[in-house]
Design a protein around this motif. Structure first.
Motif, PDB file in Angstrom:
ATOM      1  N   ILE A 254       2.950  -7.351  -4.643  1.00 11.01           N
ATOM      2  CA  ILE A 254       3.055  -6.753  -3.306  1.00 11.01           C
ATOM      3  C   ILE A 254       3.484  -7.824  -2.305  1.00 11.01           C
ATOM      4  N   ASP A 255       4.593  -7.553  -1.598  1.00 13.30           N
ATOM      5  CA  ASP A 255       5.066  -8.497  -0.584  1.00 13.30           C
ATOM      6  C   ASP A 255       4.726  -7.969   0.807  1.00 13.30           C
ATOM      7  N   GLN A 256       5.232  -8.660   1.852  1.00 12.36           N
ATOM      8  CA  GLN A 256       4.902  -8.266   3.223  1.00 12.36           C
ATOM      9  C   GLN A 256       5.405  -6.864   3.546  1.00 12.36           C
ATOM     10  N   GLY A 257       6.620  -6.558   3.104  1.00 10.54           N
ATOM     11  CA  GLY A 257       7.184  -5.250   3.386  1.00 10.54           C
ATOM     12  C   GLY A 257       6.386  -4.126   2.742  1.00 10.54           C
ATOM     13  N   THR A 258       5.967  -4.338   1.494  1.00 13.74           N
ATOM     14  CA  THR A 258       5.182  -3.319   0.802  1.00 13.74           C
ATOM     15  C   THR A 258       3.816  -3.147   1.441  1.00 13.74           C
TER      16      THR A 258
END
Length: 309
Positions: A254-258
């Protein structure tokens, strides 16, 4: 079975088949960010479908129609599941010996508990609204004709037709993940952005058609439960994705956008929860105030997704 439970389980499961196919195939090929972006970006996208239906097909605010509290309970439990997902992202995933994250298993168990709770609650509702617009409005001629033609079919015929249409939806979703991965690579926009926008939109098209159809026959609770049920199922799909994903637990990707997509899902669900409780008939631009706010948040979310890409 009530309309709400039918929408929550069966209609939501059928319309989520493209998401299931893209999730499993994408996880198997190692496209973790594309898969997570599709699942969690699709939550806001699918909730925005309710706002579009409210704008185009509803006389009053959509959330003023359901005649019971089941839809509000679904929204509450969806928010709880998304909050649990954010908590797992914050503290980090713990990998179990067989390659699946502990948090993934907890999410799956929580989803099963939610389904059991809603099945029980749908049959023994503790209260009903004092004033129900759903019962007060007459059905249109088109709605009556559609309902009567379907009612003449036997149960076996309905089940077979449901299975055949679900199979068609499943097969049409097979090519989406490969083309989405190629688009992400050729445009340079990134797998996460394509997953949260283009792929999430494409796999949400079955929810669009079923939600519109449910509203046109007056099944407002089914329309809302279809969306909330699909969103609950999105979170539960983390388990099959983790099972076929090789390497570390998939939630670790999971990245910042997700993460922002999950927060956006909490916001739009909270807005509709408030709308289901307030039950205001007031409209702005021919849709409920809650639907207008959901579309605004969706537009802002798309801008944030592009920024993170």
């Amino acid at each position: 079975m009530g309309q709400a439970f039918m929408g929550l389980i069966f209609v939501a499961a059928a319309t989520s088949l493209p998401e299931l196919v893209t999730t499993l195939y994408g996880a198997h090929t190692g496209e973790a960010q594309l898969v997570l972006g599709n699942m969690f970006g699709g939550i806001t996208m699918q909730t925005a479908i309710l706002a579009i239906v409210d704008l185009l097909f509803i006389t009053y605010a959509l959330t003023s129609y359901p005649s019971g509290p089941t839809s509000a309970l679904e929204a509450t439990l969806l928010i709880a599941l998304l909050a649990m997902l954010l908590g797992l992202h914050a503290v980090g995933e713990l990998a179990l010996p067989f390659g699946v994250g502990l948090g993934t298993l907890l999410l799956a168990v929580a989803y099963l508990g939610i389904v059991m709770m809603l099945r029980h609650y749908d049959g023994v509702q503790s209260w009903i609204p004092v004033e129900s617009i759903d019962a007060a409005l007459p059905r249109t001629a088109e709605s009556s004709d559609t309902g009567s033609s379907v009612d003449r079919m036997g149960t076996v015929g309905l089940i077979v037709g449901f299975a055949l249409m679900g199979t068609a939806i499943l097969m049409c979703g097979l090519a989406l993940i490969a083309s989405s991965a190629a688009i992400a690579e050729q445009t340079g926009l990134g797998s996460s952005f394509i997953g949260m926008t283009l792929l999430a939109t494409a796999t949400s098209l079955p929810e669009v058609s079923t939600t519109i159809s449910a509203v046109r026959i007056g099944a407002y609770s089914m329309a809302i439960s279809n969306i909330f049920g699909s969103n609950l199922l999105m979170v539960a799909m983390v388990l099959p994705a983790d099972l076929v994903y090789r390497g570390a637990p998939i939630l670790g990707a999971i990245d910042q956008g997700t993460a922002f997509a999950i927060i956006s899902g909490v916001l739009v669900t909270s807005i509709y929860l408030a709308g289901l409780i307030i039950r205001s008939r007031r409209t702005v631009f021919r849709m409920g105030i809650d639907s207008a706010l959901v579309l605004l948040i969706y537009a802002i979310t798309l801008g944030v997704f592009y920024h993170f890409s």
